[in-house]
Design a protein around this motif. Structure first.
Motif, PDB file in Angstrom:
ATOM      1  N   SER A   1      36.384 -17.406  15.504  1.00 43.65           N
ATOM      2  CA  SER A   1      35.335 -16.260  15.910  1.00 43.65           C
ATOM      3  C   SER A   1      34.764 -15.582  14.234  1.00 43.65           C
ATOM      4  N   GLU A   2      33.875 -15.244  14.342  1.00 44.35           N
ATOM      5  CA  GLU A   2      33.243 -14.905  13.035  1.00 44.35           C
ATOM      6  C   GLU A   2      34.042 -13.501  12.631  1.00 44.35           C
ATOM      7  N   HIS A   3      34.111 -13.256  11.413  1.00 43.64           N
ATOM      8  CA  HIS A   3      35.018 -11.950  11.049  1.00 43.64           C
ATOM      9  C   HIS A   3      33.702 -11.376   9.781  1.00 43.64           C
ATOM     10  N   SER A   4      33.615 -10.250   9.795  1.00 48.77           N
ATOM     11  CA  SER A   4      32.795  -9.574   8.638  1.00 48.77           C
ATOM     12  C   SER A   4      33.888  -9.623   7.708  1.00 48.77           C
TER      13      SER A   4
ATOM     14  N   GLN B   1      36.082  -6.743   7.591  1.00 46.79           N
ATOM     15  CA  GLN B   1      37.253  -6.977   8.704  1.00 46.79           C
ATOM     16  C   GLN B   1      38.173  -7.662   7.879  1.00 46.79           C
ATOM     17  N   VAL B   2      37.710  -8.967   7.011  1.00 44.59           N
ATOM     18  CA  VAL B   2      38.735  -9.768   6.552  1.00 44.59           C
ATOM     19  C   VAL B   2      39.311  -8.897   5.518  1.00 44.59           C
ATOM     20  N   HIS B   3      38.721  -8.214   4.565  1.00 43.27           N
ATOM     21  CA  HIS B   3      39.327  -7.315   3.628  1.00 43.27           C
ATOM     22  C   HIS B   3      40.555  -6.561   4.003  1.00 43.27           C
ATOM     23  N   ASP B   4      40.100  -5.559   5.294  1.00 41.21           N
ATOM     24  CA  ASP B   4      40.901  -4.683   5.859  1.00 41.21           C
ATOM     25  C   ASP B   4      42.150  -5.200   6.280  1.00 41.21           C
ATOM     26  N   THR B   5      42.047  -6.525   6.936  1.00 38.77           N
ATOM     27  CA  THR B   5      43.261  -7.519   7.400  1.00 38.77           C
ATOM     28  C   THR B   5      44.211  -7.746   6.384  1.00 38.77           C
ATOM     29  N   VAL B   6      43.438  -8.487   5.335  1.00 35.43           N
ATOM     30  CA  VAL B   6      44.290  -9.030   4.201  1.00 35.43           C
ATOM     31  C   VAL B   6      45.066  -7.628   3.398  1.00 35.43           C
ATOM     32  N   GLU B   7      44.317  -6.579   3.219  1.00 36.87           N
ATOM     33  CA  GLU B   7      44.854  -5.410   2.680  1.00 36.87           C
ATOM     34  C   GLU B   7      46.265  -4.802   3.225  1.00 36.87           C
ATOM     35  N   LYS B   8      45.944  -4.746   4.757  1.00 33.50           N
ATOM     36  CA  LYS B   8      46.892  -4.277   5.442  1.00 33.50           C
ATOM     37  C   LYS B   8      48.334  -5.137   5.294  1.00 33.50           C
ATOM     38  N   ILE B   9      47.953  -6.473   5.326  1.00 27.74           N
ATOM     39  CA  ILE B   9      49.177  -7.504   5.086  1.00 27.74           C
ATOM     40  C   ILE B   9      50.055  -7.282   3.877  1.00 27.74           C
ATOM     41  N   ILE B  10      49.022  -7.088   2.850  1.00 28.46           N
ATOM     42  CA  ILE B  10      49.572  -6.835   1.469  1.00 28.46           C
ATOM     43  C   ILE B  10      50.370  -5.487   1.390  1.00 28.46           C
ATOM     44  N   LEU B  11      49.879  -4.572   1.904  1.00 24.33           N
ATOM     45  CA  LEU B  11      50.371  -3.315   1.727  1.00 24.33           C
ATOM     46  C   LEU B  11      51.837  -3.098   2.505  1.00 24.33           C
ATOM     47  N   GLN B  12      52.106  -4.046   3.375  1.00 24.66           N
ATOM     48  CA  GLN B  12      53.339  -4.105   4.008  1.00 24.66           C
ATOM     49  C   GLN B  12      54.580  -4.409   3.055  1.00 24.66           C
TER      50      GLN B  12
ATOM     51  N   TYR C   1      44.354 -15.992  10.421  1.00 27.73           N
ATOM     52  CA  TYR C   1      42.850 -16.719  10.136  1.00 27.73           C
ATOM     53  C   TYR C   1      42.748 -18.177  10.727  1.00 27.73           C
ATOM     54  N   LYS C   2      43.938 -18.826  10.986  1.00 32.46           N
ATOM     55  CA  LYS C   2      43.926 -20.200  11.127  1.00 32.46           C
ATOM     56  C   LYS C   2      43.456 -21.104  10.071  1.00 32.46           C
ATOM     57  N   ILE C   3      43.971 -20.673   8.618  1.00 30.36           N
ATOM     58  CA  ILE C   3      43.510 -21.525   7.574  1.00 30.36           C
ATOM     59  C   ILE C   3      44.576 -21.840   6.766  1.00 30.36           C
ATOM     60  N   GLN C   4      44.213 -22.830   5.803  1.00 28.30           N
ATOM     61  CA  GLN C   4      45.516 -23.040   4.786  1.00 28.30           C
ATOM     62  C   GLN C   4      44.965 -22.982   3.477  1.00 28.30           C
ATOM     63  N   PHE C   5      45.702 -22.345   2.630  1.00 27.69           N
ATOM     64  CA  PHE C   5      45.372 -22.456   1.194  1.00 27.69           C
ATOM     65  C   PHE C   5      46.198 -23.428   0.507  1.00 27.69           C
ATOM     66  N   PRO C   6      45.540 -23.840  -0.745  1.00 25.82           N
ATOM     67  CA  PRO C   6      46.121 -24.689  -1.573  1.00 25.82           C
ATOM     68  C   PRO C   6      47.230 -24.384  -2.319  1.00 25.82           C
ATOM     69  N   LEU C   7      48.407 -24.186  -1.604  1.00 24.89           N
ATOM     70  CA  LEU C   7      49.430 -23.606  -2.510  1.00 24.89           C
ATOM     71  C   LEU C   7      50.076 -24.417  -3.662  1.00 24.89           C
ATOM     72  N   GLU C   8      49.796 -25.715  -3.556  1.00 17.05           N
ATOM     73  CA  GLU C   8      50.490 -26.798  -4.670  1.00 17.05           C
ATOM     74  C   GLU C   8      49.585 -26.271  -6.105  1.00 17.05           C
ATOM     75  N   GLU C   9      48.229 -26.219  -5.701  1.00 12.14           N
ATOM     76  CA  GLU C   9      47.369 -25.918  -6.753  1.00 12.14           C
ATOM     77  C   GLU C   9      47.676 -24.381  -7.374  1.00 12.14           C
ATOM     78  N   TRP C  10      47.968 -23.460  -6.534  1.00 17.93           N
ATOM     79  CA  TRP C  10      48.264 -22.241  -7.160  1.00 17.93           C
ATOM     80  C   TRP C  10      49.615 -22.101  -7.812  1.00 17.93           C
ATOM     81  N   SER C  11      50.619 -22.842  -7.328  1.00 16.62           N
ATOM     82  CA  SER C  11      51.954 -22.872  -8.092  1.00 16.62           C
ATOM     83  C   SER C  11      52.027 -23.528  -9.427  1.00 16.62           C
ATOM     84  N   ALA C  12      50.878 -24.270  -9.758  1.00 14.55           N
ATOM     85  CA  ALA C  12      50.926 -25.244 -10.704  1.00 14.55           C
ATOM     86  C   ALA C  12      50.527 -24.146 -11.886  1.00 14.55           C
TER      87      ALA C  12
END
Length: 82
Positions: free
Chosen positions: A2-5, A8-19, A59-70
């Motif tokens: 599904s498409e997310h505005s 909507q993405v910002h609000d979801t990510v913010e809610k996750i972070i604030l936890q 969001y059924k995605i995958q981040f490049p954690l190996e790159e981020w942790s370098a």
């Protein structure tokens, strides 16, 4: 998928972070786009990974954690921002 505005993405990510933040101690109610998760919000490495995994799951995605942790070229660790 599904498409997310963007809002909507910002609000979801913010809610996750604030936890994972002690919002009362930090005196914040919202996460601003350029806030450092580790330095300004006190997110440690384990919480950071939990946040990443929750976003990936939402969001059924995958981040490049190996790159981020370098390390960056100058030897400093990367800082994570929203």
């Amino acid at each position: 998928m599904s498409e997310h505005s963007l809002q909507q993405v910002h609000d979801t990510v913010e809610k996750i972070i604030l936890q994972y933040c002690d919002t009362a101690d930090l005196g914040i109610e919202r996460v601003e786009g350029e806030m450092s998760l580790t330095q300004e919000l006190g997110i440690d490495s384990v919480d950071f990974l939990d946040i990443v995994f929750e976003i990936e799951d939402a969001y059924k995605i995958q981040f490049p954690l190996e790159e981020w942790s370098a390390s960056s070229p100058n030897g400093e660790k990367n800082t994570h921002k929203m």
